[in-house]
Structures are given as C-alpha cells and as structure tokens.
Design a protein around this motif. Structure first.
Motif, PDB file in Angstrom:
ATOM      1  N   ARG A 121      44.851  25.518  54.798  1.00 23.55           N
ATOM      2  CA  ARG A 121      43.403  25.272  54.933  1.00 23.55           C
ATOM      3  C   ARG A 121      42.624  26.077  53.894  1.00 23.55           C
ATOM      4  N   TRP A 122      43.009  27.334  53.682  1.00 23.15           N
ATOM      5  CA  TRP A 122      42.329  28.196  52.708  1.00 23.15           C
ATOM      6  C   TRP A 122      42.378  27.567  51.314  1.00 23.15           C
ATOM      7  N   LEU A 123      43.512  27.051  50.943  1.00 22.94           N
ATOM      8  CA  LEU A 123      43.648  26.417  49.637  1.00 22.94           C
ATOM      9  C   LEU A 123      42.752  25.195  49.499  1.00 22.94           C
ATOM     10  N   GLU A 124      42.464  24.562  50.603  1.00 27.69           N
ATOM     11  CA  GLU A 124      41.679  23.323  50.589  1.00 27.69           C
ATOM     12  C   GLU A 124      40.183  23.570  50.657  1.00 27.69           C
ATOM     13  N   VAL A 125      39.734  24.552  51.460  1.00 29.12           N
ATOM     14  CA  VAL A 125      38.297  24.657  51.745  1.00 29.12           C
ATOM     15  C   VAL A 125      37.625  25.895  51.174  1.00 29.12           C
ATOM     16  N   ALA A 126      38.356  26.966  50.897  1.00 29.73           N
ATOM     17  CA  ALA A 126      37.730  28.228  50.479  1.00 29.73           C
ATOM     18  C   ALA A 126      37.520  28.249  48.963  1.00 29.73           C
ATOM     19  N   SER A 127      36.391  28.772  48.530  1.00 28.49           N
ATOM     20  CA  SER A 127      36.108  28.782  47.091  1.00 28.49           C
ATOM     21  C   SER A 127      37.163  29.579  46.335  1.00 28.49           C
ATOM     22  N   ARG A 128      37.644  30.685  46.911  1.00 29.11           N
ATOM     23  CA  ARG A 128      38.672  31.459  46.224  1.00 29.11           C
ATOM     24  C   ARG A 128      40.061  30.840  46.402  1.00 29.11           C
ATOM     25  N   GLY A 129      40.296  30.159  47.496  1.00 29.25           N
ATOM     26  CA  GLY A 129      41.542  29.428  47.641  1.00 29.25           C
ATOM     27  C   GLY A 129      41.664  28.321  46.617  1.00 29.25           C
ATOM     28  N   LYS A 130      40.536  27.684  46.291  1.00 31.74           N
ATOM     29  CA  LYS A 130      40.554  26.599  45.302  1.00 31.74           C
ATOM     30  C   LYS A 130      40.901  27.099  43.909  1.00 31.74           C
ATOM     31  N   LEU A 131      40.688  28.397  43.658  1.00 28.29           N
ATOM     32  CA  LEU A 131      41.016  28.952  42.347  1.00 28.29           C
ATOM     33  C   LEU A 131      42.500  28.820  42.039  1.00 28.29           C
TER      34      LEU A 131
ATOM     35  N   PRO B 152      35.282  33.316  57.801  1.00 29.68           N
ATOM     36  CA  PRO B 152      35.131  33.904  56.469  1.00 29.68           C
ATOM     37  C   PRO B 152      35.773  33.109  55.348  1.00 29.68           C
ATOM     38  N   MET B 153      36.597  32.107  55.683  1.00 26.30           N
ATOM     39  CA  MET B 153      37.084  31.220  54.630  1.00 26.30           C
ATOM     40  C   MET B 153      35.928  30.477  53.948  1.00 26.30           C
ATOM     41  N   MET B 154      34.870  30.221  54.725  1.00 27.03           N
ATOM     42  CA  MET B 154      33.831  29.310  54.286  1.00 27.03           C
ATOM     43  C   MET B 154      32.665  29.989  53.600  1.00 27.03           C
ATOM     44  N   SER B 155      32.739  31.295  53.365  1.00 29.52           N
ATOM     45  CA  SER B 155      31.577  32.007  52.843  1.00 29.52           C
ATOM     46  C   SER B 155      31.997  33.113  51.890  1.00 29.52           C
ATOM     47  N   THR B 156      31.155  33.328  50.866  1.00 31.05           N
ATOM     48  CA  THR B 156      31.316  34.478  49.984  1.00 31.05           C
ATOM     49  C   THR B 156      30.229  35.519  50.232  1.00 31.05           C
ATOM     50  N   LYS B 157      29.472  35.374  51.302  1.00 35.20           N
ATOM     51  CA  LYS B 157      28.385  36.312  51.582  1.00 35.20           C
ATOM     52  C   LYS B 157      28.934  37.634  52.110  1.00 35.20           C
ATOM     53  N   ASP B 158      28.375  38.723  51.597  1.00 30.11           N
ATOM     54  CA  ASP B 158      28.806  40.040  52.054  1.00 30.11           C
ATOM     55  C   ASP B 158      28.565  40.225  53.543  1.00 30.11           C
ATOM     56  N   VAL B 159      27.439  39.713  54.052  1.00 21.41           N
ATOM     57  CA  VAL B 159      27.127  39.927  55.465  1.00 21.41           C
ATOM     58  C   VAL B 159      28.158  39.241  56.358  1.00 21.41           C
TER      59      VAL B 159
ATOM     60  N   SER C 115      35.478  34.937  51.289  1.00 16.76           N
ATOM     61  CA  SER C 115      36.176  33.666  51.089  1.00 16.76           C
ATOM     62  C   SER C 115      37.651  33.883  51.428  1.00 16.76           C
ATOM     63  N   ALA C 116      37.851  34.437  52.602  1.00 15.08           N
ATOM     64  CA  ALA C 116      39.111  35.083  52.976  1.00 15.08           C
ATOM     65  C   ALA C 116      40.207  34.098  53.349  1.00 15.08           C
ATOM     66  N   ALA C 117      41.446  34.498  53.040  1.00 16.52           N
ATOM     67  CA  ALA C 117      42.633  33.773  53.501  1.00 16.52           C
ATOM     68  C   ALA C 117      42.938  34.232  54.931  1.00 16.52           C
ATOM     69  N   ALA C 118      42.016  33.949  55.830  1.00 19.56           N
ATOM     70  CA  ALA C 118      42.094  34.405  57.219  1.00 19.56           C
ATOM     71  C   ALA C 118      43.210  33.667  57.962  1.00 19.56           C
ATOM     72  N   ILE C 119      43.812  34.376  58.903  1.00 21.37           N
ATOM     73  CA  ILE C 119      44.909  33.786  59.682  1.00 21.37           C
ATOM     74  C   ILE C 119      44.412  33.424  61.073  1.00 21.37           C
TER      75      ILE C 119
ATOM     76  N   LEU D 266      43.634  37.888  45.851  1.00 24.96           N
ATOM     77  CA  LEU D 266      42.936  36.830  46.583  1.00 24.96           C
ATOM     78  C   LEU D 266      43.335  36.824  48.056  1.00 24.96           C
ATOM     79  N   LEU D 267      44.617  37.030  48.337  1.00 19.50           N
ATOM     80  CA  LEU D 267      45.083  37.034  49.729  1.00 19.50           C
ATOM     81  C   LEU D 267      44.577  38.250  50.496  1.00 19.50           C
ATOM     82  N   ALA D 268      44.159  39.301  49.765  1.00 22.22           N
ATOM     83  CA  ALA D 268      43.709  40.535  50.419  1.00 22.22           C
ATOM     84  C   ALA D 268      42.207  40.575  50.637  1.00 22.22           C
ATOM     85  N   PHE D 269      41.453  39.716  49.989  1.00 23.36           N
ATOM     86  CA  PHE D 269      39.998  39.825  49.976  1.00 23.36           C
ATOM     87  C   PHE D 269      39.402  39.274  51.265  1.00 23.36           C
ATOM     88  N   SER D 270      38.437  39.992  51.838  1.00 27.55           N
ATOM     89  CA  SER D 270      37.787  39.549  53.081  1.00 27.55           C
ATOM     90  C   SER D 270      36.650  38.582  52.825  1.00 27.55           C
TER      91      SER D 270
END
Length: 509
Positions: A117-127, A44-51, A163-167, A157-161
């Motif tokens: 990794r989230w800061l580097e690859v996720a669209s919301r991490g890049k924010l 989920p880091m790599m996607s903003t899709k609801d599905v 473009s998630a900051a998944a562990i 941002l850390l709470a959102f599923s």
C-alpha cells in the motif's frame, strides 16, 4: 530547580478549558501538548505534514526509525536487513510477539500488505515504487524486498515517520484506513475534531529493550495519557504554556524566547540548526511552468529581509544558500551565486523576456506558521516592485494541505523542512512530487544519485543535483532557521527533534 506552578484558573484557562481541553477525565498522569493545528489524517502514509508525524508516531510504527545520530535503527524489524552484494535484495526479520491495538498479532503478511500500500499511495513510497520488483513474505516473520535496480535511500524511506511506511493489520488495508490500528505505545481513546486527540497507554505494547536513543530503543510509556490540543494561534500556544495549561507547545514565535527563558513555569527548547523555509514551485501548471518566470522570481526575492521579518533576531536565522548547513556531509556551493540576488531590476528584465502579461502569481500560505506569512508579505512587496501581480491566498494549514494537491490552485506554496540525513527524503527533487519538477539532466542525476552506493560518488552527484535546484529553479530555499518549542519546567525525557515524541517523557513531581 524552579518549582512548577499548578495549572490555575484564568481567562485563558477558562477559554482553553471550554474549547480545547474539554473532554474526558484525565488519567493519573497526563501530558497536554499544544500543536499548530488539527492533524487532518491519522494515516501517516497519506501525509507529509509535520503535525501528522508528531501525532501518529505515538500509535503507528514502522520497520525502522532513526537514532539520535540520524542512523537507521530497527523498530518493528528485528535488526538491520541483510542486503545482497548487488544491492537488489533486502531480507528483513520481523519481531515476534508484537500486538496491534485490535488484539491481533503482527506477522510478515501484515508487513507485506502495508508496504505494498505504501508503494502505491504514499508520496515517498512512490519514489521507489518503480524500482521494486516484489515484496514477499519469505517466512512467518521474514519479508524480502527485491529491487530491479539498487536504491540507496530505501532504508531511510522505511524509517521516516513522514509519508511513513506504517505497518497495519492486513485485514484493514484499503484505499483509506479508518479507524487507524497500529502497534505503538499509545492508542487512540477519543478524538474531538479541533478540540483534542486523547491517547492512552496501550497495555499490550511490546517495547524494544535497548536504551532510548533518539526515536530508537525502548519506548517506556511513562505517562498514562497524552492529549494533543490543536491551537492554531501561536501566541495562544505561548500563553497556554506560560499559564501552566500545556506541558509542551510546538512551533512558537521567535519573539517569545525571552519570556520562556525568564519564566518560572516553562523553558525554551531551541533546535539549532533546525531546517530551511522553502518556496515550493508549481512546475505542472500556471506561471511557473515557464523557466524564465521562475528565474525572475528567484532574482527578485530578498532573502535577508524575508528572514528578518520572519524571525526578527539573527539568533534564529542564517542567510545561507547551500541546501545543507556547515558540518554536514552534503554541503556544497554549487549554484549558490544565484541565491539572495535581491535584484528586482533583473527580475523585471526576465519578466519582459518571458512576455509576462500580468497574470497573478498565486502564493499559498498560512498564519499557523506565522513566519511563513511574514516571509510571504515581504516577498510580495519585492515581487510587485519587479512587476509581478501577486495574489496572496492565506488559509489555515489543513486547507493549504488540501489545495497544494491541486496544481490548478497555486503557483507557490510556502513550507519548511528540517535538515534531513538523506537528501532523497525531500521528495521535491522527484518528478512524482506535487511540484512535478522534471528536466532530462536533473532526472538523470537524481537516478544516478539514488542508485549509487559509494558515499563519495553520492556526494559528487548531490553537488550536481544542488546545482540543478538553483539553475533550473526547482524550488527556492529562503535560508536556514532555528525552531522554538517550549516545555513545562521539570519535564524531562523529551528529545530535541523536529517531531517531538512523549513516550519517555516524565513530568515534574
């Protein structure tokens, strides 16, 4: 209570059994969930899709989540962080005794590697990435995030599923992650692409002890197995739900509401208000890099007609310009005089002013969300009346998700978003999003908005930001809509949310 009919053989059932539902024998208690299409990634880091969010939240978790009031609540974190007075240091306790699906134990090193990794690859991490000085393990079960400047949306941002900051376990961190290993209440048992994703209860799951409250609190694992079944055709999702094949179906067409309401097998679930359809505009390349052409597009669109075509009944939509609905703290009227102009003559004047040469305006859409396609069809007619040449590129949702990442392939893509508690969760405001929207005034307002911590000052800044959305035509809100899903009669424990989850769901006996 109406009795729930047993799943029965029929032409539809035979079709579904032979395609979507063929697979391993069901466990003792199974939920079959029809979703709009295949989740094209389980990371989920790599996607903003609801599905993707709907599926992955069952096996991947974040430090925080949202409760039923959209308040940030701890999930893998022990509690809300300790934040320094200057807003630059977040000290986060990490829960002990949490186990990954591979049997390893989670600690601060896993969290640090995942957040980096989230800061580097996720669209919301890049924010927020350019505002993060460091992410460090300051204890075996403590992580400290140090910022270079205050960033008020960080916890959201850390709470959102999405473009998630998944562990994840530190050992699997890389550019891509396959297989995905999380800490969630369910784990992946089998995946047959375009047929089903089978999740089974994770026996070593460490649940929180608080009462369930939205996505926060206890995750009780009340069913043994969840099967997510991609069913791209919305009418097939309806028929599958009404035949008893599915326990839950997402993204149903508005016209099916009456059938669900009168059914002895299923009930409607109407999220009201849900969110807003949006025309996402390409500022990086092509026609809409020209502001005058963007203003011509804005002038031509007939929002009333588009929404009526999409939903057919004002029970399901509202022609409303402000970016937030009535009753929300962020609601304001800045720029709304530019909403729903429905003025093709004015659009034609703007096209002439821009020197438009007939280059096709490429609209990227999908029929898996049928209302997207219906809006696009009405928009096409209005735009052609204004003098645009329009190219409709109708693809499946997974293909749309790929193409929108290449600015050479589209001018508009059609999407939608729930109303979110923190505006910064909508990454379209940011220059780093796939839209690439940037101008000096907007960028300055956005930077002030995300660094300001005073709620009243943030409201004032958001009013200016909404004004920029309309005046510079950053993206185009079409209106507001209510979303329809359906669930089997007697199914309980499914929270009304844009991203339905099933860890506390209980089928009828």
């Amino acid at each position: 209570m109406k009795p729930r009919l047993p799943k029965r053989a029929s032409l539809l059932a035979a079709f579904l059994a032979g395609t979507a539902l063929a697979g391993p024998l069901a466990a003792q208690t199974t939920l079959d969930v029809a979703i709009i299409g295949e989740a094209d990634t389980f990371d989920p880091m790599m996607s903003t899709k609801d599905v993707v969010s709907i599926v992955t939240q069952h096996f991947v978790e974040t430090l925080y989540t949202f409760d039923s009031g959209w308040n940030v609540a701890p999930l893998l974190a022990t509690d809300l962080p300790q934040i320094s007075d200057d807003g630059l240091t977040y000290t986060i306790g990490i829960r002990e005794g949490v186990t990954f699906h591979d049997g390893s134990s989670m600690d601060a090193k896993d969290v640090v590697a995942s957040l980096e990794r989230w800061l580097e690859v996720a669209s919301r991490g890049k924010l927020v990435a350019d505002k993060v000085a460091s992410v460090e393990a300051t204890g075996d079960y403590e992580v400290t995030i140090t910022l270079t400047e205050a960033y008020s949306p960080l916890l959201s941002l850390l709470a959102f599923s999405n473009s998630a900051a998944a562990i994840y376990p530190e050992e699997i961190i890389g550019e891509t992650i396959d297989p995905v290993i999380g800490t969630g209440p369910y784990k992946i048992a089998e995946h047959v692409p375009d047929q089903y994703l089978q999740l089974v209860r994770f026996d070593d799951y460490s649940s929180r002890s608080e009462e369930p409250d939205g996505a926060a609190g206890a995750r009780k694992q009340t069913v043994d197995e969840i099967r997510f079944v991609p069913v791209p055709d919305p009418n097939t999702r309806v028929e599958g739900l009404l035949s008893g094949q599915f326990d839950f179906a997402d993204g149903l067409p508005a016209e099916s509401y009456g059938r669900l309401e009168s059914s002895d097998v299923a009930d409607p679930m109407l999220l009201q208000p849900f969110g807003w359809p949006v025309f996402a505009l390409n500022h990086k390349d092509g026609l809409l890099a020209d502001k005058t052409i963007r203003k011509a597009l804005q002038a031509a669109l007939p929002m009333d007609d588009m929404l009526f075509a999409a939903f057919g009944d004002d029970k399901f939509f509202l022609t409303d310009g402000p970016l937030y609905p009535e009753g929300w703290a962020w609601r304001n009227d800045a720029g709304v005089e530019l909403f729903n102009q429905n003025d093709q003559a004015r659009a034609a004047e703007l096209l002439k002013e821009a020197g438009y040469d007939g280059t096709p305006l490429r609209i990227l859409t999908s029929r898996q969300y049928e209302f997207h396609f219906k809006m696009a069809e009405v928009a096409r007619m209005a735009l052609e009346a204004a003098g645009f040449t329009v190219q409709m590129d109708v693809v499946d949702w997974a293909t749309l998700g790929e193409r929108r990442n290449d600015p050479a392939l589209w001018d508009i893509y059609i999407s939608h978003s729930p109303f979110l508690p923190e505006p910064s969760l909508t990454d379209m405001y940011s220059e780093t999003s796939r839209l690439g929207w940037s101008n000096p005034e907007k960028d300055k307002i956005l930077a002030q908005f995300t660094s300001e911590t005073d709620p009243d000052k943030r409201k004032e800044l958001y009013t200016q930001l909404q004004g920029q959305v309309f005046e510079d035509v950053g993206f185009i809100k079409i209106g507001a809509f209510n979303a329809l899903s359906g669930l089997a009669e007697g199914l309980t424990g499914v929270t009304e949310t844009p991203w339905p989850f099933f860890w506390n769901a209980e089928p009828a006996e």
